[in-house]
Design an enzyme around this catalytic site. Sequence first.
Site, PDB file in Angstrom:
ATOM      1  N   HIS A  21      -7.372  -6.050  -0.374  1.00  0.00           N
ATOM      2  CA  HIS A  21      -6.247  -5.176  -0.059  1.00  0.00           C
ATOM      3  C   HIS A  21      -5.496  -5.605   1.198  1.00  0.00           C
ATOM      4  O   HIS A  21      -4.327  -5.242   1.372  1.00  0.00           O
ATOM      5  CB  HIS A  21      -6.767  -3.743   0.122  1.00  0.00           C
ATOM      6  CG  HIS A  21      -5.696  -2.711   0.235  1.00  0.00           C
ATOM      7  ND1 HIS A  21      -5.042  -2.189  -0.854  1.00  0.00           N
ATOM      8  CD2 HIS A  21      -5.158  -2.084   1.321  1.00  0.00           C
ATOM      9  CE1 HIS A  21      -4.163  -1.291  -0.460  1.00  0.00           C
ATOM     10  NE2 HIS A  21      -4.204  -1.209   0.855  1.00  0.00           N
ATOM     11  N   SER A  57       0.835  -1.195   0.000  1.00  0.00           N
ATOM     12  CA  SER A  57       0.000   0.000   0.000  1.00  0.00           C
ATOM     13  C   SER A  57       0.880   1.258   0.000  1.00  0.00           C
ATOM     14  O   SER A  57       1.640   1.475  -0.938  1.00  0.00           O
ATOM     15  CB  SER A  57      -0.966  -0.047   1.192  1.00  0.00           C
ATOM     16  OG  SER A  57      -2.038   0.842   1.020  1.00  0.00           O
ATOM     17  N   ASP A 107      -9.046  -5.292  -4.730  1.00  0.00           N
ATOM     18  CA  ASP A 107      -8.644  -3.900  -4.576  1.00  0.00           C
ATOM     19  C   ASP A 107      -9.660  -3.050  -5.335  1.00  0.00           C
ATOM     20  O   ASP A 107     -10.361  -3.541  -6.235  1.00  0.00           O
ATOM     21  CB  ASP A 107      -7.245  -3.674  -5.166  1.00  0.00           C
ATOM     22  CG  ASP A 107      -6.132  -3.835  -4.144  1.00  0.00           C
ATOM     23  OD1 ASP A 107      -6.312  -3.363  -3.010  1.00  0.00           O
ATOM     24  OD2 ASP A 107      -5.090  -4.427  -4.480  1.00  0.00           O
TER      25      ASP A 107
END
Length: 335
Positions: A310, A197, A278
Amino acid sequence: LQALEDQYSPSRWSPRLDRDTIIDAHLAVTAAGEERGAPGVGAALGATAPCPTASCPAGTERARASAQTSLHVPYGKGDGEKLDIYFPTDHSGTFPVLVYIHGGYWQCLSKDESGFAALPLVSQGVAVVAVGYDTAPRGRCCPAEAVAMCMAWRPMTLPSALCPGHMDTMVLQVRRSLAFLVEQYPGIRGIYLCGHSAGAHLAAMVLFTDWTEFHVVPDIKGVVLVSGVYDLEPILHTYVNDALNMSREVAQRNSPMQHIAPAVPAACEVLVVVAQHDSPEFRRQSQEYSQALRAAGWSVSLLDLAGMDHFDVIEKLSENSYILTQVGRRTMLRQ
């Protein structure tokens, strides 16, 4: 605007759990969950309610108990400028190193939530380094004059405490941590970066570093970028920037998409990973960034992991059977 906020709120896209509890579940995987605190961590990550965290996550606890470690090693003078190093079982000779850069939207989490991936690797002769850096929102409180001074200092002379939490400083700190590793640990045989991320963004920025400023050149052999953000401009208009307080100039300066250089002959391999669940924006960024790298001559692969979101796309690095664990270990040990 709300649509853009949703796109950059990872917790809204997982089919496993609703957006109010996915962050809690994510932290439960890597944390003991016995202490409650850090209100707002979930909100920073896109959840709609505060979530629990722990002072020492369960995965990190196990790794610290099972591996030989050097903890809280300072690579600079900033509060967050510390490393946790998990050495392989036999580190009498040379060994590859996986450097893990945590996510948290540049605002939360730390190296103390980053030891969960160590055990499958140290048992196979790979050292794991969890990088700490000074996250926002302290950057929001940085006086404008101090930020201006930060921009004027050369990287090696920038006082790390001057503007902690500023995006330029976080990028610099990660670069500095690698220079420190190279200088302090001559047994390193190749460095591999893994970022998740926001950590994937910071790892991507490392790819385009002028190492002459640091007087060392880390031997970076591979980079794994998991569910990252590579163009910061869209998030200027979302809740994420409330803490970061980035200007358009800062966002452009720190967007990997804006700084893709032609690959040199010895350029490392890059694996861009994106989860099926995602958000469309995260998926778009991963696809476009991998295409741009490939067009510039880089050796890059895009891995789209079905059934993942995610959060579990990185959580599963603690599992020996996980495809990313296997690919990473195989690559590091082969080279």
